[in-house]
Design a protein around this motif. Structure first.
Motif, mmCIF file in Angstrom:
data_model
loop_
_atom_site.group_PDB
_atom_site.id
_atom_site.type_symbol
_atom_site.label_atom_id
_atom_site.label_comp_id
_atom_site.label_asym_id
_atom_site.label_seq_id
_atom_site.Cartn_x
_atom_site.Cartn_y
_atom_site.Cartn_z
ATOM 1 N N PHE A 78 0.831 -1.205 0.000
ATOM 2 C CA PHE A 78 0.000 0.000 0.000
ATOM 3 C C PHE A 78 0.866 1.255 0.000
ATOM 4 O O PHE A 78 0.578 2.214 -0.703
ATOM 5 C CB PHE A 78 -0.924 0.014 1.224
ATOM 6 C CG PHE A 78 -2.120 -0.866 1.082
ATOM 7 C CD1 PHE A 78 -3.352 -0.334 0.740
ATOM 8 C CD2 PHE A 78 -2.032 -2.228 1.281
ATOM 9 C CE1 PHE A 78 -4.461 -1.135 0.606
ATOM 10 C CE2 PHE A 78 -3.128 -3.044 1.146
ATOM 11 C CZ PHE A 78 -4.353 -2.499 0.803
ATOM 12 N N TRP A 81 2.889 1.649 -3.536
ATOM 13 C CA TRP A 81 2.104 1.235 -4.690
ATOM 14 C C TRP A 81 2.579 1.905 -5.981
ATOM 15 O O TRP A 81 2.767 1.252 -6.998
ATOM 16 C CB TRP A 81 0.626 1.520 -4.437
ATOM 17 C CG TRP A 81 -0.263 1.184 -5.582
ATOM 18 C CD1 TRP A 81 -0.927 2.053 -6.386
ATOM 19 C CD2 TRP A 81 -0.593 -0.130 -6.062
ATOM 20 N NE1 TRP A 81 -1.654 1.371 -7.333
ATOM 21 C CE2 TRP A 81 -1.459 0.022 -7.155
ATOM 22 C CE3 TRP A 81 -0.235 -1.409 -5.688
ATOM 23 C CZ2 TRP A 81 -1.975 -1.044 -7.862
ATOM 24 C CZ3 TRP A 81 -0.738 -2.484 -6.392
ATOM 25 C CH2 TRP A 81 -1.607 -2.295 -7.461
ATOM 26 N N ALA A 90 -0.652 3.359 -11.298
ATOM 27 C CA ALA A 90 -1.065 3.873 -9.996
ATOM 28 C C ALA A 90 -2.021 5.058 -10.121
ATOM 29 O O ALA A 90 -2.816 5.311 -9.221
ATOM 30 C CB ALA A 90 0.158 4.285 -9.180
ATOM 31 N N GLU A 91 -1.944 5.770 -11.234
ATOM 32 C CA GLU A 91 -2.835 6.907 -11.450
ATOM 33 C C GLU A 91 -4.288 6.460 -11.649
ATOM 34 O O GLU A 91 -5.217 7.180 -11.311
ATOM 35 C CB GLU A 91 -2.355 7.675 -12.683
ATOM 36 C CG GLU A 91 -3.020 8.997 -12.896
ATOM 37 C CD GLU A 91 -2.397 9.727 -14.066
ATOM 38 O OE1 GLU A 91 -3.163 10.348 -14.821
ATOM 39 O OE2 GLU A 91 -1.166 9.674 -14.228
ATOM 40 N N GLN A 94 -6.007 1.725 -7.497
ATOM 41 C CA GLN A 94 -5.558 1.825 -6.110
ATOM 42 C C GLN A 94 -5.783 0.501 -5.393
ATOM 43 O O GLN A 94 -6.811 -0.146 -5.598
ATOM 44 C CB GLN A 94 -6.334 2.920 -5.367
ATOM 45 C CG GLN A 94 -6.071 4.310 -5.881
ATOM 46 C CD GLN A 94 -4.618 4.703 -5.713
ATOM 47 O OE1 GLN A 94 -4.003 4.411 -4.704
ATOM 48 N NE2 GLN A 94 -4.063 5.362 -6.723
ATOM 49 N N VAL A 105 -7.537 -4.772 -5.979
ATOM 50 C CA VAL A 105 -7.228 -3.489 -6.598
ATOM 51 C C VAL A 105 -8.487 -2.969 -7.275
ATOM 52 O O VAL A 105 -9.181 -3.723 -7.953
ATOM 53 C CB VAL A 105 -6.092 -3.640 -7.641
ATOM 54 C CG1 VAL A 105 -5.813 -2.331 -8.327
ATOM 55 C CG2 VAL A 105 -4.853 -4.176 -6.984
ATOM 56 N N ASP A 108 -10.300 2.849 -11.786
ATOM 57 C CA ASP A 108 -11.246 3.965 -11.868
ATOM 58 C C ASP A 108 -12.149 3.888 -13.094
ATOM 59 O O ASP A 108 -13.060 4.690 -13.241
ATOM 60 C CB ASP A 108 -10.505 5.305 -11.806
ATOM 61 C CG ASP A 108 -9.528 5.496 -12.950
ATOM 62 O OD1 ASP A 108 -9.367 4.566 -13.759
ATOM 63 O OD2 ASP A 108 -8.927 6.583 -13.028
#
Length: 166
Positions: A78, A81, A90-91, A94, A105, A108
């Motif tokens: 975490f 990451w 990672a953008e 999460q 995970v 988005d």
């Protein structure tokens, strides 16, 4: 008996008990008898247990003794990451949960969820290289969470809002 008398009586009882067990008394002069002189032990040029220890080494020893190693390794996933999987991944994704070697995970978008599923082997290799082999065994990828339409204390069962604009 009160106060100081009680303390004196307790001290005398402790001394008598120690004398029965054969314990030696504390010397006030500071010097041991000539026949029983102890040599002072120096640590020497090499490392010794009595030397000051780095805090990280002590923390690692405590974690190993108490069985916290797996949880701490999961916490490293975490914390690091972005460095482990790369900034582009990672953008858009999460880590959400980690238990029993399974990392969950959340992406988005559904497109990124599909992309993460395709990159799953590569991501597991990167995580193993950064944190340790066997820490993360499986990767579970979730898409974006849908908004909840339950507001307030009362709720009518149904499918929720639909297209009512046309």
């Amino acid at each position: 008996m009160r106060g100081a008398d009680l303390a004196r009586a307790a001290l005398e009882a402790a001394r008598a008990s120690a004398k029965e067990r054969g314990a030696r008394g504390v010397r006030k002069g500071g010097a041991a008898p000539a026949g029983r002189r102890r040599r002072r032990r120096w640590s020497g040029p090499g490392p010794d247990d009595r030397d000051p220890q780095p805090l990280g080494r002590l923390a690692a020893r405590i974690a190993a003794d108490r069985g916290w190693a797996e949880r701490l390794a999961g916490g490293q996933v975490f914390a690091r990451w972005g460095k482990l999987v790369g900034e582009d991944v990672a953008e858009h994704a999460q880590p959400v949960a980690f238990s029993d070697g399974e990392l969950t995970v959340q992406a988005d978008s559904t497109a990124w969820a599909t992309q993460l599923r395709l990159l799953q082997r590569d991501l597991l290799k990167r995580i193993a290289a950064g944190v340790g082999n066997g820490v993360v065994k499986t990767l579970k990828v979730q898409g974006p969470a849908a908004p909840s339409w339950r507001y307030g204390p009362r709720h009518v069962p149904g499918r929720g809002p639909r297209d009512t604009y046309g």
